[in-house]
Design a protein around this motif. Structure first.
Motif, short mmCIF file in Angstrom:
data_model
loop_
_atom_site.label_atom_id
_atom_site.label_comp_id
_atom_site.label_asym_id
_atom_site.label_seq_id
_atom_site.Cartn_x
_atom_site.Cartn_y
_atom_site.Cartn_z
N TRP A 24 0.83 -1.21 0.00
CA TRP A 24 0.00 0.00 0.00
C TRP A 24 0.86 1.25 0.00
O TRP A 24 0.59 2.19 -0.75
N ILE A 25 1.88 1.29 0.83
CA ILE A 25 2.68 2.52 0.90
C ILE A 25 3.71 2.62 -0.22
O ILE A 25 4.23 3.70 -0.46
N LEU A 26 3.96 1.51 -0.93
CA LEU A 26 4.83 1.60 -2.10
C LEU A 26 4.12 2.31 -3.25
O LEU A 26 4.77 2.92 -4.10
N ASP A 27 2.80 2.24 -3.28
CA ASP A 27 2.00 2.92 -4.31
C ASP A 27 0.84 3.64 -3.61
O ASP A 27 -0.32 3.27 -3.76
N PRO A 28 1.15 4.67 -2.81
CA PRO A 28 0.13 5.26 -1.95
C PRO A 28 -1.02 5.94 -2.69
O PRO A 28 -2.14 5.93 -2.20
N ARG A 29 -0.76 6.52 -3.84
CA ARG A 29 -1.85 7.21 -4.55
C ARG A 29 -2.93 6.23 -5.02
O ARG A 29 -4.09 6.60 -5.14
N ALA A 30 -2.55 4.99 -5.24
CA ALA A 30 -3.53 3.97 -5.66
C ALA A 30 -4.34 3.44 -4.48
O ALA A 30 -5.40 2.87 -4.68
N HIS A 31 -3.84 3.63 -3.26
CA HIS A 31 -4.46 2.99 -2.11
C HIS A 31 -5.02 3.93 -1.05
O HIS A 31 -5.77 3.50 -0.17
N PHE A 32 -4.65 5.22 -1.10
CA PHE A 32 -5.09 6.16 -0.08
C PHE A 32 -5.59 7.46 -0.70
O PHE A 32 -5.11 7.87 -1.75
N ASP A 62 6.00 12.82 1.64
CA ASP A 62 6.00 12.83 3.10
C ASP A 62 5.60 11.50 3.72
O ASP A 62 5.90 11.23 4.86
N GLY A 63 4.89 10.69 2.97
CA GLY A 63 4.42 9.40 3.47
C GLY A 63 2.94 9.42 3.77
O GLY A 63 2.26 10.42 3.62
N VAL A 64 2.46 8.27 4.19
CA VAL A 64 1.03 8.06 4.45
C VAL A 64 0.79 8.21 5.95
O VAL A 64 1.52 7.65 6.77
N CYS A 65 -0.24 8.95 6.29
CA CYS A 65 -0.61 9.15 7.69
C CYS A 65 -1.00 7.81 8.32
O CYS A 65 -1.74 7.02 7.73
N VAL A 66 -0.51 7.57 9.53
CA VAL A 66 -0.82 6.33 10.22
C VAL A 66 -2.33 6.16 10.40
O VAL A 66 -2.84 5.04 10.42
N GLY A 67 -3.06 7.27 10.44
CA GLY A 67 -4.53 7.18 10.55
C GLY A 67 -5.15 6.53 9.32
O GLY A 67 -6.08 5.74 9.44
N PHE A 68 -4.63 6.84 8.14
CA PHE A 68 -5.14 6.21 6.91
C PHE A 68 -4.77 4.74 6.86
O PHE A 68 -5.57 3.90 6.42
N ILE A 69 -3.56 4.42 7.30
CA ILE A 69 -3.13 3.02 7.32
C ILE A 69 -4.01 2.24 8.29
O ILE A 69 -4.46 1.12 8.00
N TRP A 98 0.52 13.33 14.36
CA TRP A 98 0.48 12.12 13.55
C TRP A 98 1.82 11.78 12.93
O TRP A 98 2.60 12.66 12.58
N MET A 99 2.05 10.48 12.77
CA MET A 99 3.24 9.99 12.07
C MET A 99 2.84 9.64 10.63
O MET A 99 1.75 9.13 10.38
N PHE A 100 3.74 9.93 9.74
CA PHE A 100 3.57 9.61 8.32
C PHE A 100 4.73 8.69 7.93
O PHE A 100 5.88 8.95 8.29
N TYR A 101 4.41 7.65 7.19
CA TYR A 101 5.43 6.66 6.82
C TYR A 101 5.51 6.51 5.31
O TYR A 101 4.50 6.52 4.61
N LYS A 102 6.76 6.37 4.84
CA LYS A 102 6.97 6.08 3.43
C LYS A 102 8.07 5.03 3.32
O LYS A 102 8.90 4.88 4.24
#
Length: 92
Positions: free
Chosen positions: A3-11, A22-29, A61-65
């Motif tokens: 999911w985070i390798l291709d975040p625009r497709a999943h979030f 910047d990465g994906v917000c842990v809330g979305f994950i 919030w933490m954001f991960y990439k």
């Protein structure tokens, strides 16, 4: 990881931070995984400790990439290991 390798497709787009830069917000994950925030945060910290992702804090919030260079190095090492012929051992 996928999911985070291709975040625009999943979030969806985020209010704070770019999904890729910047990465994906842990809330979305958390929402997508259907797990609690502490569980997701714990798993993401383990991935960060292993060097597979990087984390960045925005407010509360933490954001991960993904750490793409680290993942590429691991992939190269695994590909090389797969090419090496195993040593044949004889049983005495």
């Amino acid at each position: 990881m996928l999911w985070i390798l291709d975040p625009r497709a999943h979030f969806p787009e985020q209010k704070d931070g770019d999904l890729v830069e910047d990465g994906v917000c842990v809330g979305f994950i958390t929402e997508k995984a259907g797990l609690s925030q502490p569980t997701v945060s714990s798993h993401m910290k383990k991935l960060a400790d292993a060097g597979l992702v990087t984390g960045k804090k925005f407010g509360n919030w933490m954001f991960y990439k993904p750490d793409r260079s680290r993942l590429q190095a691991i992939g190269s090492s695994l590909a090389e290991a797969a090419r090496i012929e195993p040593v044949k051992r004889t049983v005495s």
